[in-house]
Design a protein around this motif. Structure first.
Motif, PDB file in Angstrom:
ATOM      1  N   UNK A  40       0.882  -1.174   0.000  1.00  0.00           N
ATOM      2  CA  UNK A  40       0.000   0.000   0.000  1.00  0.00           C
ATOM      3  C   UNK A  40       0.912   1.215   0.000  1.00  0.00           C
ATOM      4  N   UNK A  41       0.874   1.963  -1.090  1.00  0.00           N
ATOM      5  CA  UNK A  41       1.856   3.031  -1.278  1.00  0.00           C
ATOM      6  C   UNK A  41       1.146   4.372  -1.231  1.00  0.00           C
ATOM      7  N   UNK A  42       1.548   5.219  -0.281  1.00  0.00           N
ATOM      8  CA  UNK A  42       0.889   6.515  -0.125  1.00  0.00           C
ATOM      9  C   UNK A  42       1.895   7.596  -0.496  1.00  0.00           C
ATOM     10  N   UNK A  43       1.511   8.444  -1.430  1.00  0.00           N
ATOM     11  CA  UNK A  43       2.437   9.499  -1.881  1.00  0.00           C
ATOM     12  C   UNK A  43       1.739  10.836  -1.925  1.00  0.00           C
ATOM     13  N   UNK A  44       2.497  11.883  -1.589  1.00  0.00           N
ATOM     14  CA  UNK A  44       2.060  13.223  -1.957  1.00  0.00           C
ATOM     15  C   UNK A  44       3.144  13.778  -2.881  1.00  0.00           C
ATOM     16  N   UNK A  71      -1.892   5.233  -3.625  1.00  0.00           N
ATOM     17  CA  UNK A  71      -2.700   6.416  -3.325  1.00  0.00           C
ATOM     18  C   UNK A  71      -1.817   7.627  -3.607  1.00  0.00           C
ATOM     19  N   UNK A  72      -2.256   8.478  -4.518  1.00  0.00           N
ATOM     20  CA  UNK A  72      -1.457   9.663  -4.830  1.00  0.00           C
ATOM     21  C   UNK A  72      -2.269  10.925  -4.541  1.00  0.00           C
ATOM     22  N   UNK A 106      -5.271   1.983  -8.025  1.00  0.00           N
ATOM     23  CA  UNK A 106      -4.735   3.342  -8.157  1.00  0.00           C
ATOM     24  C   UNK A 106      -5.821   4.323  -7.740  1.00  0.00           C
ATOM     25  N   UNK A 107      -5.602   5.031  -6.628  1.00  0.00           N
ATOM     26  CA  UNK A 107      -6.590   5.989  -6.145  1.00  0.00           C
ATOM     27  C   UNK A 107      -5.965   7.362  -5.989  1.00  0.00           C
ATOM     28  N   UNK A 108      -6.739   8.369  -6.366  1.00  0.00           N
ATOM     29  CA  UNK A 108      -6.215   9.736  -6.374  1.00  0.00           C
ATOM     30  C   UNK A 108      -6.953  10.617  -5.384  1.00  0.00           C
TER      31      UNK A 108
END
Ligand code: FAD
Length: 377
Positions: free
Chosen positions: A230-234, A265-266, A293-295
């Motif tokens: 689960x990858x969370x990015x800003x 999640x970007x 892929x969730x934005x």
């Protein structure tokens, strides 16, 4: 759609239908292309007959083609090491690399500029996905006259094979740091970020001093080929995940097959600020069982309370699934600006409490199990 690696090969493209070569549109009818080539093109020779285009011969590092599943990479010995390379080049003896390309990644309505910068290290500064390079910008350190600037770290946004699939390049995803005077609201170039502006302004052929590679926190864990990630990015926090995802879904490495789940999640400001969206959308189409892929577009979407949509709101939306996946051993990664973490931690804590769980205990368990990976700056 799939990919074909053509290391320095010639592709004959008959005239007739469309594909994009970087920013130019060309015609072909027997190759099915996405909308741009993903590797630098070293030569282009348009053959003509009777004054009309006949063949378009493209000498390039890679093209996308319909019939081959993934990009073959070389050299494969980059898979052999048991340990990641670490600090091969230090600030006192940096490696002089060469800028191959600088490409603006964002659209005109994005606040600020983010660039994709491909650097040629000639195979001399190998790295693993999730590591960072240091960059020493040219010029004098204002705080230490006569000395060079301090090193700035940048997460590497490519796999170990680089965007040219030959193990000789590394890509960076750099946001230009621009200073706006809080009183006048005007840009004050004298206070703009030194290194990010140097990198975004650099031109092919320019030299860049690099150190590293460094960092172990964001390396893909050993169980990764079949794990859930689960990858969370800003913003530029997307960089390491672009590397992971290319390894999982774009490249063909005989000893690496991804059969797990990657969920990205970007969070960015608006749709013009999306980074590498074409690549991710394509993985979604080609690998729907292995990629999500969730934005969160803070200036375009609203959260359930009518406020701006941030990544933590998306996490909350999917919290049942996320908690289940974490209980099943999923890895969770956070990368981007430091400011993202408090909001995310509060959300996770609130969700845990609603479920009757103690967040602090859960967090320490996740850390103990090496499921929790944070790199914020
Ligand atoms: P600096 O020159 O260091 O300035 C820093 C800030 O201070 C700027 O916003 C600048 O405008 C402001 N400033 C300068 N002078 C003044 C003044 N007199 N008064 C007030 N403000 C001033 N960044 C990325 O873009 N992409 C990445 O992938 C990335 N990965 C990273 C990974 C790690 C592990 C770490 C630690 C950091 C990462 N960073 C990344 C951040 C990067 O290292 C730099 O910090 C960033 O690019 C800013 O560096 P700079 O030299 O441009 O700005």
């Amino acid at each position: 759609m799939a990919y074909l690696a053509l290391s320095q090969a010639t592709v004959v493209v008959p005239a007739g239908s469309d594909y994009c070569l970087r920013k130019s549109v060309f015609k072909t009818n027997n190759l099915s292309f996405h909308d741009k080539l993903w590797g630098p093109v070293s030569a282009l020779d348009l053959k003509t007959k009777n004054g009309r285009p006949r063949d378009q011969r493209i000498l390039c590092m890679s093209v996308q083609q319909a019939s081959v599943p993934k990009v073959a990479v070389s050299p494969l010995e980059l898979e052999n090491a048991n340990e990641p390379p670490l600090n091969l080049y230090k600030p006192k003896g940096p490696y002089t690399a060469t800028v191959l390309s600088v490409e603006r990644l964002v659209g005109p309505k994005a606040p600020g500029e983010t660039c994709h910068i491909v650097i040629d290290h000639g195979g001399n500064v190998p790295y693993w996905e999730g590591q960072s390079y240091g960059v020493i910008p040219p010029g004098e350190n204002p705080k230490k006259p006569g000395k060079p600037h301090n090193v700035r770290l940048y997460s590497i946004a490519s796999t170990r094979y680089g965007d040219t699939f030959d193990g000789k390049t590394a890509s960076l995803c750099v946001r230009r740091a621009v200073y706006y005077d809080p009183e006048t609201g005007k840009e004050d170039p004298s206070k703009n970020g030194v290194c990010s502006n140097f990198l975004c302004d650099s031109k092919p052929g320019d030299k860049v001093l690099i150190t590293g590679p460094s960092g172990k926190i964001m390396l893909l864990p050993e169980d990764n080929p079949n794990a859930t990630h689960i990858m969370i990015a800003t913003g530029t926090g997307i960089a390491p995940y672009r590397g992971y995802l290319r390894r999982m879904f774009m490249e063909s490495v005989p000893t690496y097959k991804f059969g797990g789940l990657a969920w990205l999640f970007l969070g960015v400001a608006n749709s013009d600020s999306l980074l590498y969206d074409e690549e991710f959308t394509k993985y979604l189409k080609d690998h729907p069982d292995n990629f999500r892929y969730d934005l969160a577009l803070s200036r375009e979407q609203k959260n359930k309370s009518g406020g701006k949509m941030y990544v933590q709101d998306k996490i909350e939306e999917y919290s049942d699934e996320i908690f289940k996946l974490l209980d099943g051993g999923a890895h969770i990664y956070f990368c981007g600006l430091k400011g993202m973490m408090p909001g995310i931690q509060e959300t996770l804590k609130r969700v845990a409490e609603k479920k009757g769980e103690k967040w602090e205990e859960k967090l320490s368990q996740l850390k103990k199990n090496k499921q929790w990976h944070v790199e914020v700056y």
